[in-house]
Design a protein around this motif. Structure first.
Motif, PDB file in Angstrom:
ATOM      1  N   THR A 228      10.028   4.035   2.384  1.00  0.00           N
ATOM      2  CA  THR A 228       9.330   2.801   2.067  1.00  0.00           C
ATOM      3  C   THR A 228       9.234   2.598   0.562  1.00  0.00           C
ATOM      4  O   THR A 228       9.030   3.535  -0.196  1.00  0.00           O
ATOM      5  CB  THR A 228       7.915   2.810   2.658  1.00  0.00           C
ATOM      6  OG1 THR A 228       7.216   3.964   2.170  1.00  0.00           O
ATOM      7  CG2 THR A 228       7.959   2.853   4.169  1.00  0.00           C
ATOM      8  N   VAL A 229       9.348   1.352   0.130  1.00  0.00           N
ATOM      9  CA  VAL A 229       9.252   1.031  -1.286  1.00  0.00           C
ATOM     10  C   VAL A 229       7.784   1.003  -1.698  1.00  0.00           C
ATOM     11  O   VAL A 229       6.991   0.275  -1.130  1.00  0.00           O
ATOM     12  CB  VAL A 229       9.894  -0.337  -1.584  1.00  0.00           C
ATOM     13  CG1 VAL A 229       9.711  -0.705  -3.057  1.00  0.00           C
ATOM     14  CG2 VAL A 229      11.372  -0.315  -1.226  1.00  0.00           C
ATOM     15  N   ARG A 230       7.422   1.825  -2.674  1.00  0.00           N
ATOM     16  CA  ARG A 230       6.053   1.875  -3.168  1.00  0.00           C
ATOM     17  C   ARG A 230       5.864   1.049  -4.431  1.00  0.00           C
ATOM     18  O   ARG A 230       4.797   0.501  -4.674  1.00  0.00           O
ATOM     19  CB  ARG A 230       5.650   3.331  -3.465  1.00  0.00           C
ATOM     20  CG  ARG A 230       5.658   4.259  -2.265  1.00  0.00           C
ATOM     21  CD  ARG A 230       4.812   3.717  -1.141  1.00  0.00           C
ATOM     22  NE  ARG A 230       4.504   4.731  -0.163  1.00  0.00           N
ATOM     23  CZ  ARG A 230       4.162   4.487   1.088  1.00  0.00           C
ATOM     24  NH1 ARG A 230       4.131   3.246   1.504  1.00  0.00           N
ATOM     25  NH2 ARG A 230       3.883   5.452   1.925  1.00  0.00           N
ATOM     26  N   LYS A 231       6.914   0.978  -5.256  1.00  0.00           N
ATOM     27  CA  LYS A 231       6.803   0.275  -6.518  1.00  0.00           C
ATOM     28  C   LYS A 231       8.187  -0.117  -7.002  1.00  0.00           C
ATOM     29  O   LYS A 231       9.159   0.579  -6.744  1.00  0.00           O
ATOM     30  CB  LYS A 231       6.117   1.172  -7.565  1.00  0.00           C
ATOM     31  CG  LYS A 231       5.598   0.447  -8.789  1.00  0.00           C
ATOM     32  CD  LYS A 231       4.762   1.388  -9.656  1.00  0.00           C
ATOM     33  CE  LYS A 231       4.133   0.643 -10.827  1.00  0.00           C
ATOM     34  NZ  LYS A 231       3.312   1.552 -11.666  1.00  0.00           N
ATOM     35  N   VAL A 232       8.281  -1.239  -7.690  1.00  0.00           N
ATOM     36  CA  VAL A 232       9.535  -1.698  -8.291  1.00  0.00           C
ATOM     37  C   VAL A 232       9.270  -1.950  -9.769  1.00  0.00           C
ATOM     38  O   VAL A 232       8.392  -2.746 -10.115  1.00  0.00           O
ATOM     39  CB  VAL A 232      10.053  -2.980  -7.614  1.00  0.00           C
ATOM     40  CG1 VAL A 232      11.341  -3.447  -8.290  1.00  0.00           C
ATOM     41  CG2 VAL A 232      10.306  -2.733  -6.125  1.00  0.00           C
ATOM     42  N   ILE A 233      10.003  -1.258 -10.639  1.00  0.00           N
ATOM     43  CA  ILE A 233       9.736  -1.292 -12.073  1.00  0.00           C
ATOM     44  C   ILE A 233      10.978  -1.790 -12.816  1.00  0.00           C
ATOM     45  O   ILE A 233      12.077  -1.287 -12.587  1.00  0.00           O
ATOM     46  CB  ILE A 233       9.355   0.104 -12.593  1.00  0.00           C
ATOM     47  CG1 ILE A 233       8.220   0.700 -11.750  1.00  0.00           C
ATOM     48  CG2 ILE A 233       8.955   0.047 -14.070  1.00  0.00           C
ATOM     49  CD1 ILE A 233       7.947   2.153 -12.032  1.00  0.00           C
ATOM     50  N   PRO A 234      10.838  -2.761 -13.707  1.00  0.00           N
ATOM     51  CA  PRO A 234      11.995  -3.239 -14.478  1.00  0.00           C
ATOM     52  C   PRO A 234      12.444  -2.203 -15.498  1.00  0.00           C
ATOM     53  O   PRO A 234      11.613  -1.495 -16.081  1.00  0.00           O
ATOM     54  CB  PRO A 234      11.458  -4.499 -15.166  1.00  0.00           C
ATOM     55  CG  PRO A 234       9.989  -4.261 -15.295  1.00  0.00           C
ATOM     56  CD  PRO A 234       9.600  -3.485 -14.066  1.00  0.00           C
ATOM     57  N   ILE A 235      13.743  -2.095 -15.715  1.00  0.00           N
ATOM     58  CA  ILE A 235      14.289  -1.160 -16.694  1.00  0.00           C
ATOM     59  C   ILE A 235      15.329  -1.894 -17.545  1.00  0.00           C
ATOM     60  O   ILE A 235      15.896  -2.891 -17.107  1.00  0.00           O
ATOM     61  CB  ILE A 235      14.925   0.069 -16.024  1.00  0.00           C
ATOM     62  CG1 ILE A 235      16.015  -0.354 -15.030  1.00  0.00           C
ATOM     63  CG2 ILE A 235      13.871   0.923 -15.343  1.00  0.00           C
ATOM     64  CD1 ILE A 235      16.738   0.805 -14.375  1.00  0.00           C
ATOM     65  N   PRO A 236      15.601  -1.410 -18.751  1.00  0.00           N
ATOM     66  CA  PRO A 236      16.590  -2.072 -19.612  1.00  0.00           C
ATOM     67  C   PRO A 236      17.977  -2.071 -18.975  1.00  0.00           C
ATOM     68  O   PRO A 236      18.326  -1.180 -18.212  1.00  0.00           O
ATOM     69  CB  PRO A 236      16.577  -1.212 -20.883  1.00  0.00           C
ATOM     70  CG  PRO A 236      15.257  -0.533 -20.868  1.00  0.00           C
ATOM     71  CD  PRO A 236      14.963  -0.279 -19.422  1.00  0.00           C
ATOM     72  N   SER A 237      18.757  -3.074 -19.316  1.00  0.00           N
ATOM     73  CA  SER A 237      20.108  -3.207 -18.786  1.00  0.00           C
ATOM     74  C   SER A 237      21.129  -3.034 -19.894  1.00  0.00           C
ATOM     75  O   SER A 237      20.838  -3.235 -21.072  1.00  0.00           O
ATOM     76  CB  SER A 237      20.298  -4.581 -18.134  1.00  0.00           C
ATOM     77  OG  SER A 237      19.387  -4.758 -17.077  1.00  0.00           O
TER      78      SER A 237
END
Length: 281
Positions: A228-237
């Motif tokens: 299950t997905v608990r958290k979604v965090i943006p990261i540099p591309s």
């Protein structure tokens, strides 16, 4: 799309007129993960990906590990693994992990951790292969990224997910016949005229899985048993118009442990990218 399964819906709606990708890094592989802290020490670790190892090599790899104890406590038992063994079987070089940089919520470098050793880690009879690190206190659950990816001219910041828009959430759930009570995570963000929505969904009558959608079309439903997905965090591309997000996942079989997967979006080609081994190629 119902019954005991986790579903990750990624939607790109509307069209987007974009320029060609810029600012690529040639011949580089960037590593991204979330720092975990050992229970009974102030050191950190990340899990090693064993997916590249051939089935017949698992026994050889385990048999090559000597009883070089690093740490013992009531909850944990750690054994050092020689760098050469990890490089031979897992194709991971310690030099690539020599120093990892810590990012804050604005995707800015605020600290770093230093590689210590590869280890077999046993926590409450749950074993895994890890790389351990030393660093300042209080860095657990922070994004860590490889050294070469900290050059600002190569890093495009990805936007945060909005998780409290009940109107948009209701619209998405209704469209795909999902029930709100079975949602673990819902978030969305805008990229020019496109919208990305991520929904973690499960129900106790079917298998777990992750399904990806683009422009309301299923792109793949082959990701099974991801938890299950608990958290979604943006990261540099590495590239313009290709935002990336790291998903913090948990499984029912190992509730005390989490692992991560990186998902990216190519707005030029209108496709979803599931990055392997927590690396941006």
């Amino acid at each position: 799309m119902k019954n005991f399964f986790l579903i990750l819906i990624i939607l790109l709606v509307n069209s987007c007129q974009s320029q060609e990708n810029q600012n690529t890094i040639n011949d580089s592989i960037l590593f991204v993960d979330i720092a975990k802290k050992f229970i009974d020490s102030d050191e950190y670790f990340i899990n090693l990906d064993t997916g590249a190892m051939m089935f017949e090599d698992y026994g050889k790899f385990a048999g090559s590990i000597t009883n070089d104890t690093v740490f013992v406590s009531k909850n944990e038992f750690r054994i050092r693994i020689e760098d050469s063994i990890v490089e031979q079987y897992l194709k991971i070089n310690s030099q690539s992990l020599k120093k990892l940089f810590v990012l804050n919520s604005n995707q800015e470098v605020v600290d770093s951790i230093d590689f210590k050793s590869f280890e077999l880690y046993d926590y409450s009879n749950h074993q895994s292969y890890v790389a351990s690190f030393t660093g300042n206190k209080g860095l657990e659950n922070q994004i860590i990224i490889s050294e070469r990816s900290t050059d600002s001219k190569f890093c495009e910041r990805s936007k945060n997910m909005t998780t409290n828009d009940s109107k948009y959430k209701k619209k998405i759930l209704s469209k795909f016949n999902l029930l709100d009570k079975e949602i673990d995570y819902f978030g969305y963000t805008l990229h020019k005229s496109d919208t990305i929505a991520i929904v973690s969904y499960f129900d106790l009558f079917d298998e777990q899985g992750i399904t990806l959608f683009l422009n309301n079309e299923i792109k793949t439903d082959s990701m099974k048993g991801f938890g299950t997905v608990r958290k979604v965090i943006p990261i540099p591309s590495k590239k313009l118009n290709e935002p990336n997000y790291i998903m913090k996942l948990k499984t029912f079989s190992a509730e005390k442990h989490f692992y991560t997967k990186i998902v990216g979006f190519n707005f030029i080609e209108k496709r979803v990218i599931l990055h392997k081994s927590n690396t941006l190629q």
